[in-house]
Design an enzyme around this catalytic site. Structure first.
Site, PDB file in Angstrom:
ATOM      1  N   ASP A 125       0.787  -1.240   0.000  1.00 12.27           N
ATOM      2  CA  ASP A 125       0.000   0.000   0.000  1.00 12.27           C
ATOM      3  C   ASP A 125       0.823   1.296   0.000  1.00 12.27           C
ATOM      4  O   ASP A 125       1.748   1.442   0.793  1.00 12.27           O
ATOM      5  CB  ASP A 125      -0.858   0.089   1.263  1.00 12.27           C
ATOM      6  CG  ASP A 125      -1.569  -1.187   1.613  1.00 12.27           C
ATOM      7  OD1 ASP A 125      -1.494  -2.157   0.851  1.00 12.27           O
ATOM      8  OD2 ASP A 125      -2.205  -1.208   2.666  1.00 12.27           O
ATOM      9  N   GLU A 295     -10.610  -2.413   4.925  1.00 14.83           N
ATOM     10  CA  GLU A 295      -9.236  -1.893   4.815  1.00 14.83           C
ATOM     11  C   GLU A 295      -9.136  -0.527   4.107  1.00 14.83           C
ATOM     12  O   GLU A 295      -9.973  -0.150   3.298  1.00 14.83           O
ATOM     13  CB  GLU A 295      -8.309  -2.860   4.049  1.00 14.83           C
ATOM     14  CG  GLU A 295      -8.194  -4.219   4.654  1.00 14.83           C
ATOM     15  CD  GLU A 295      -7.154  -5.111   3.949  1.00 14.83           C
ATOM     16  OE1 GLU A 295      -6.533  -5.890   4.645  1.00 14.83           O
ATOM     17  OE2 GLU A 295      -6.999  -5.034   2.708  1.00 14.83           O
TER      18      GLU A 295
HETATM   19  C1  FRU Z   1      -3.883  -3.717   2.724  1.00 15.98           C
HETATM   20  C2  FRU Z   1      -3.298  -4.053   4.079  1.00 15.98           C
HETATM   21  C3  FRU Z   1      -3.665  -3.015   5.112  1.00 15.98           C
HETATM   22  C4  FRU Z   1      -2.573  -3.155   6.120  1.00 15.98           C
HETATM   23  C5  FRU Z   1      -1.388  -3.419   5.227  1.00 15.98           C
HETATM   24  C6  FRU Z   1      -0.333  -4.291   5.826  1.00 15.98           C
HETATM   25  O1  FRU Z   1      -3.127  -4.197   1.666  1.00 15.98           O
HETATM   26  O2  FRU Z   1      -3.721  -5.331   4.479  1.00 15.98           O
HETATM   27  O3  FRU Z   1      -4.948  -3.186   5.642  1.00 15.98           O
HETATM   28  O4  FRU Z   1      -2.408  -2.012   6.895  1.00 15.98           O
HETATM   29  O5  FRU Z   1      -1.880  -4.019   4.049  1.00 15.98           O
HETATM   30  O6  FRU Z   1       0.780  -4.353   5.006  1.00 15.98           O
END
Ligand code: FRU
Length: 546
Positions: A125, A295
């Site tokens: 992300d 998320e």
């Molecule tokens: C989305 C996620 C988020 C989390 C991150 C961990 O891709 O699962 O919810 O904060 O990646 O890397």
């Protein structure tokens, strides 16, 4: 796993439980040999009075590739490096002012050439997207020590134009509260947080600390334009596991709510997005919750093009699906949705905070879940795009197109009109082997069946007008009687992005030729006409790459 205790050349000591070595740091980087064939085990850096860093790594005396630690924070210090796994790799660790592989950096075989990817390791992300004093900051979920997900940290890159990126040291390292999951960053202009001095803007990051037990929300701040970070002493600022009876409480997305003169945090909690408010970025009050999201929230207001005076709030989830509605600073009230406008490899996209009002764009970057197979780095960011709301035949909808700054990359290499599929294929044959290319094409269908453009057997455009399916998603053009489709296609080695009909729908994918296929570019369909075809060569964003 079996521990091997071997003598270490760098003046190390052996203990009964772990191998270690001590190095006085005089160079910028520690280069670390790794292999996916090794088990993961914990490594720790300890310096007198300095920060302790602890992370999992597949250290190997027989490296598949090298990763590195930026040791800027430890200059002149004695650092004890302890490894709980097979210590045989320890003796191969070395410090240098260059990372191992520096000579071929950005020239690697599968390195995206006009998309952001990290020097070494894994990314997911985008985090903390914020514009500040002439720089766009891109933080991102990052494992610096392996090409797969682990050790979540905030990597960091800056750009003056959203296209050329410079990578900086990791901004947030895992600590005792957990690993550094996704979040956002704001500029606290009025020092509401008290982290800065009056008149000095502070960059404040809100992030999730993830531990086996729970996910809590934390604060960190930087007084030097994101170059170095301090974590708030009273973290966490939100601990809501008990309230939700769920470990899934994460990804704070914070912004300044001008009408109410307060901060807003959108936080994913169990089954949807919650709204919290704060006067100082440290004390947060729960206000409301909207179910139906998972998320990586985002929430922003946009004017509706073609409807003067109309504005809508867009509430967003990790999958790029959104609801439209209203927001009063405390509660988001959905009016419609959920809709999509972008599909494929995009995930966990975020928009920038603090874009100057004179610019006013809502700029988004999404994670491209696209592997770079066999490389010491993995996954990438998609092109930054501008989001707009438009009044369409289906109601108000989001559109996205690449930022105008991308135009500097493209050099016209051919332009034709009114072609048969065969003639278009003959023109494109000259570009079959290009590893980066932009193609803009308008296809006119003669039957309401299908039309496609493929590259070595892989369908970049796959339109079925009978079923109204476009690259696997339902799609009905603005004029439903239209027999035309426009595709703006961006090919960059391992990836392809396609923006249809001015951004009404877009998609992205890993580029994967069908094994043994020799077709190159192929338009196909039931007597289609390529009414316009434009090809552009694309410059690399990395210095020295032709
Ligand atoms: C989305 C996620 C988020 C989390 C991150 C961990 O891709 O699962 O919810 O904060 O990646 O890397």
């Amino acid at each position: 796993m079996k521990k091997m205790l071997l003598p270490i050349l760098l003046g190390g000591v052996l203990s009964a439980t772990a191998a270690d070595t001590t190095i006085t740091i005089t160079k910028r980087y520690l280069n670390l040999p790794v292999s996916q064939q090794q088990q993961r085990a914990y490594m720790e850096y300890q310096a007198n009075g300095g920060e302790v860093r602890r992370f999992l790594i597949r250290l190997s005396p027989d490296p598949e590739y090298w990763v590195f630690s930026d040791m800027s924070a430890y200059q002149g210090k004695k650092v004890k490096i302890t490894y709980e796994g097979d210590g045989a790799g320890l003796r191969h660790i070395y410090q240098d002012d260059r990372i191992a592989g520096q000579d071929s950096l950005y020239h690697e075989q599968r390195r995206p050439q006009y998309h952001f990817s990290t020097r070494r390791g894994w990314i997911n992300d985008p985090n903390g997207l914020v514009f500040h004093e002439g720089e766009y900051h891109l933080f991102y979920q990052h494992n610096p020590f392996e090409r797969e997900w682990e050790n979540m940290s905030w990597g960091h890159a800056v750009s003056k134009d959203l296209i050329h990126w410079e990578e900086l040291p990791v901004a947030l390292h895992p600590d005792k509260t957990g690993t550094m999951f996704s979040g956002s960053a704001v500029i606290d202009h009025n020092n509401t947080s008290g982290f800065g001095k009056p008149g000095q803007p502070v960059m404040v990051a809100l992030y999730t600390a993830d531990s086996p037990e729970k996910q809590v929300q934390c604060v960190a701040y930087s007084l030097d334009k994101g170059r170095t970070w301090a974590k708030y002493g009273n973290n966490p600022v939100i601990d809501s596991k008990a309230k939700w009876n769920s470990k899934d409480t994460r990804d704070p997305r914070v912004f300044w709510y001008q009408p109410g003169q307060h901060w807003v945090m959108v936080l994913n909690e169990r089954d949807g997005h919650s709204i919290y408010t704060s006067a100082n970025l440290k004390e947060w009050t729960f206000q409301s919750h909207v179910t139906g999201f998972w998320e990586c929230p985002d929430l922003f207001e946009l004017p509706v093009e073609g409807m003067p005076g109309q504005k809508k709030w867009v509430m967003y989830g990790a999958s790029n699906t959104y609801m439209l509605g209203s927001f009063d600073g405390r509660t988001f009230t959905p009016e419609s949705g959920k809709y999509y406008f972008s599909a494929g490899s995009i995930y966990a996209a975020q928009t920038f905070n603090n874009i100057p009002a004179s610019d006013g764009r809502r700029i988004q970057i999404g994670w491209g879940r696209i592997p770079q197979r066999g490389m010491p780095f993995n996954n990438m960011m998609l092109l930054p795009t501008v989001l707009t709301l438009r009044n369409t035949k289906d109601g108000i909808r989001l559109f996205s197109v690449p930022v105008k700054e991308a135009e500097q990359l493209f050099a016209p290499a051919g332009k034709w009109t009114a072609l048969t599929a065969g003639a278009a294929n003959r023109h494109l044959a000259a570009f079959n082997d290009a590893d980066r290319l932009r193609i803009r094409a308008t296809i006119r269908l003669s039957h309401a069946t299908d039309a496609a453009l493929s590259l070595f057997g892989q369908r970049l455009v796959a339109y079925d007008l009978n079923f109204n399916m476009l690259n696997g998603m339902f799609y009905s053009p603005q004029n439903p009687a239209s027999m035309e489709l426009t595709a703006d296609i961006y090919i960059d080695r391992s990836s392809v992005e396609v923006f249809f009909d001015g951004g009404a729908f877009s998609t992205s994918m890993e580029r994967r030729a069908e094994p043994g296929n020799r077709d190159g570019f192929r338009f196909s369909g039931n007597n289609i006409t390529v009414t316009s075809l434009e090809v552009f060569r694309v410059k690399s964003i990395w210095p020295g790459v032709k």
